[in-house]
Structures are given as structure tokens and as C-alpha cells.
Design a protein around this motif. Sequence first.
Motif, mmCIF file in Angstrom:
data_model
loop_
_atom_site.group_PDB
_atom_site.id
_atom_site.type_symbol
_atom_site.label_atom_id
_atom_site.label_comp_id
_atom_site.label_asym_id
_atom_site.label_seq_id
_atom_site.Cartn_x
_atom_site.Cartn_y
_atom_site.Cartn_z
ATOM 1 N N LEU A 234 0.796 -1.107 0.048
ATOM 2 C CA LEU A 234 0.121 0.108 0.009
ATOM 3 C C LEU A 234 0.995 1.228 0.026
ATOM 4 N N VAL A 235 0.708 2.123 -0.924
ATOM 5 C CA VAL A 235 0.950 3.437 -1.038
ATOM 6 C C VAL A 235 -0.165 4.471 -1.016
ATOM 7 N N VAL A 236 -0.125 5.497 -0.226
ATOM 8 C CA VAL A 236 -0.857 6.725 -0.362
ATOM 9 C C VAL A 236 -0.406 8.004 -0.515
ATOM 10 N N ILE A 237 -0.932 8.676 -1.384
ATOM 11 C CA ILE A 237 -0.466 10.082 -1.995
ATOM 12 C C ILE A 237 -1.645 11.019 -1.461
ATOM 13 N N GLY A 276 -2.196 24.251 4.348
ATOM 14 C CA GLY A 276 -2.639 25.382 3.269
ATOM 15 C C GLY A 276 -2.670 24.518 1.884
ATOM 16 N N PRO A 277 -3.167 25.078 1.024
ATOM 17 C CA PRO A 277 -3.317 24.635 -0.277
ATOM 18 C C PRO A 277 -1.923 24.266 -0.782
ATOM 19 N N GLY A 278 -1.971 23.068 -1.757
ATOM 20 C CA GLY A 278 -0.462 22.586 -2.186
ATOM 21 C C GLY A 278 0.151 21.458 -1.451
ATOM 22 N N MET A 279 -0.515 20.920 -0.332
ATOM 23 C CA MET A 279 0.474 19.991 0.323
ATOM 24 C C MET A 279 0.390 18.708 -0.166
ATOM 25 N N LEU A 280 1.653 18.154 -0.339
ATOM 26 C CA LEU A 280 1.607 16.714 -1.240
ATOM 27 C C LEU A 280 2.222 15.905 -0.211
ATOM 28 N N ALA A 281 1.722 14.678 0.019
ATOM 29 C CA ALA A 281 2.341 13.810 1.012
ATOM 30 C C ALA A 281 2.603 12.513 0.315
ATOM 31 N N LEU A 282 3.461 11.628 0.723
ATOM 32 C CA LEU A 282 3.848 10.234 0.135
ATOM 33 C C LEU A 282 3.666 9.241 1.655
ATOM 34 N N ILE A 283 2.999 8.501 1.602
ATOM 35 C CA ILE A 283 2.638 7.558 2.769
ATOM 36 C C ILE A 283 3.295 6.166 2.341
ATOM 37 N N PHE A 284 3.858 5.268 3.100
ATOM 38 C CA PHE A 284 4.306 4.019 2.712
ATOM 39 C C PHE A 284 5.011 3.309 3.977
ATOM 40 N N TRP A 285 4.824 1.980 3.920
ATOM 41 C CA TRP A 285 5.420 1.241 5.010
ATOM 42 C C TRP A 285 7.246 1.309 4.799
ATOM 43 N N GLY A 286 7.869 1.582 5.771
ATOM 44 C CA GLY A 286 9.160 1.786 5.545
ATOM 45 C C GLY A 286 10.084 1.234 6.988
ATOM 46 N N SER A 287 11.390 0.828 6.559
ATOM 47 C CA SER A 287 12.295 0.381 7.780
ATOM 48 C C SER A 287 11.986 1.299 8.833
ATOM 49 N N GLU A 288 12.053 2.532 8.589
ATOM 50 C CA GLU A 288 12.424 3.585 9.703
ATOM 51 C C GLU A 288 11.765 4.729 9.009
ATOM 52 N N ARG A 289 11.298 5.705 9.963
ATOM 53 C CA ARG A 289 10.756 7.041 9.724
ATOM 54 C C ARG A 289 11.701 8.113 9.329
#
Length: 289
Positions: A234-237, A276-289
Amino acid sequence: MNYQIVSDATADISPEMLEGLPFVRFIPMNITVGEEPYLYGEGGEITTDEFYEKQNAGKFASTSQIIPNAYEQYFDEILREGQDILYLGFSSGLSNCYQNSLIAAEALREKYPERTLRCIDTLCASVGGGFLVREAARRQADGATLEDLGDWVEEKKLHVCHWFTVDNFEYLRHGGRVSATTAVAGTMLNIKPLLIVDNEGKLQTKEKPRGRKRAMKAQLARMQATWQPEISPLVVIGEGDAKERAEELAALVKQEFPQAEIFTASVGPVIGAHTGPGMLALIFWGSER
């Protein structure tokens, strides 16, 4: 396995992410846009699109935490129906919501001694919270008990990686996250700060790339370094009024990581008030934050 997963309106998620999975309940939250108060979430009075329209018109927003009494009323309804509760709360590093949920839970345990009410500090925010909620619902669908699922969330939550950028500094400045001097300098240099939610559930700036393209490349580089698809692909943008850029990032992720299961979710008003407007996030399972 008669239990209800509950989160709150900070856990940004798209309906598609929960299709075919057990029902999840989200506690609504209060926000103020300009001078007008609204309830956002289940039974709310403002949509995400309406919120960003108001932001783009120059209105700043503020948020309020969920108070113990509100938690108690919401939890009581579920417990009264004969269901146990697994509550996945907004990061304690960013709000007192989790602490307030514990106060409510303690009061309700006296009223419903036969029921289980477990509250977990996810140390996640926004689409990171939605990401973890979705994965928990998937495991519930696979037959996980409340106890086993709660233990799994505690074990895995610090592997939910949040890498996100904001388009301008004005909302971070207004919320007290950066100084006025930093905001002016960052804007002049076209810096798109790359931030994370760290192991304490707090915001931390990690890089200061110039321009949107470099910021996006920095996000991809972090995923390349730590991604753990063996937990889940799973990857969420997440996007705050930035749908075209979210599509661009999704295409790049798919190109680099063909096995990724990609969803896009809007960043709602509770978090959007601060980014604010324009925020872009990439979320995934990782070995560390």
C-alpha cells in the motif's frame, strides 16, 4: 470479533481505500474558517473542496481538539450497542486528542465493565493516519481479534512513513510552526520544505529542496531508501488542493515501484488548516521514519 474500529476526522482517507472492508467510524471535529465555525467529518457542515475554496479566498483556519465529553458520548453509543472499540487516535505529538480519549475510556469502563475499549496513540497524522486505519481494517477483515490487531498496530505504527511538502510557508507561519523570517526567506528562495512525522509523532523538517520537482524527487528518494513492501504494498498519496501534482507523483511511484498498490486521498480541513493548499504527501511502509 464484534468490535468497531474508530478514528477521528484527522485520519484522511478516501472511500475507495475502505471498499469491501469492515465499517470504520470517524469522530467529527470542529474547525473555524475565518470567523465561521464548522463541524467537519461524519454529519459535518463543510467539505474538503469548500474548505480549500475558502483558504484560496484568503481565509485562515483554526482547529479544536476533541474534548473528553465528546469522546465519551461517541464511545458510549457504540458500547451500548454491544460492540467493543479499538480507537486509533491522532498523534499525541500534535494534539491532546489521544489523552482526552483516555479520560473518556476510563469513565466508560466503570459503566461497561464487560466491554473492551482500547485506545492507541498512532503517532500518525492526516493521510498517514488514514493509511494505518485502512491497514487495520484489512486485518480485521482477515479475522484479527481486537487484542491481536491492537498489538499489531503498536508494533507497526512507527513504520508508517510520512514524507510531505507544503507549497508555501504562510500557513505554517500562521500556525506558529515557523517564524515570520523563515517564511519570508523560504518564499523568496522557492523552498518547498520536506517534512516528516517523527517517532514522537511531531513534525520535523528534513530537507529544504527548491521547487516542486526537486521536492517530489526527494520524496521518491526516501521511499527508495526505506520501503518495505513485504509488510504491504500500500502507498497513499495525500493532496491538499493539488490533484494534478498528486497524479504526477502517483505516476512516478508506479514507474519506480510497479508492485505498489496506490491510492490518493484528500488532506482534510483539520490538517489543511496548518499546511494550506498545495500540500503533497507520500505515505508507505518503511524500515524507519
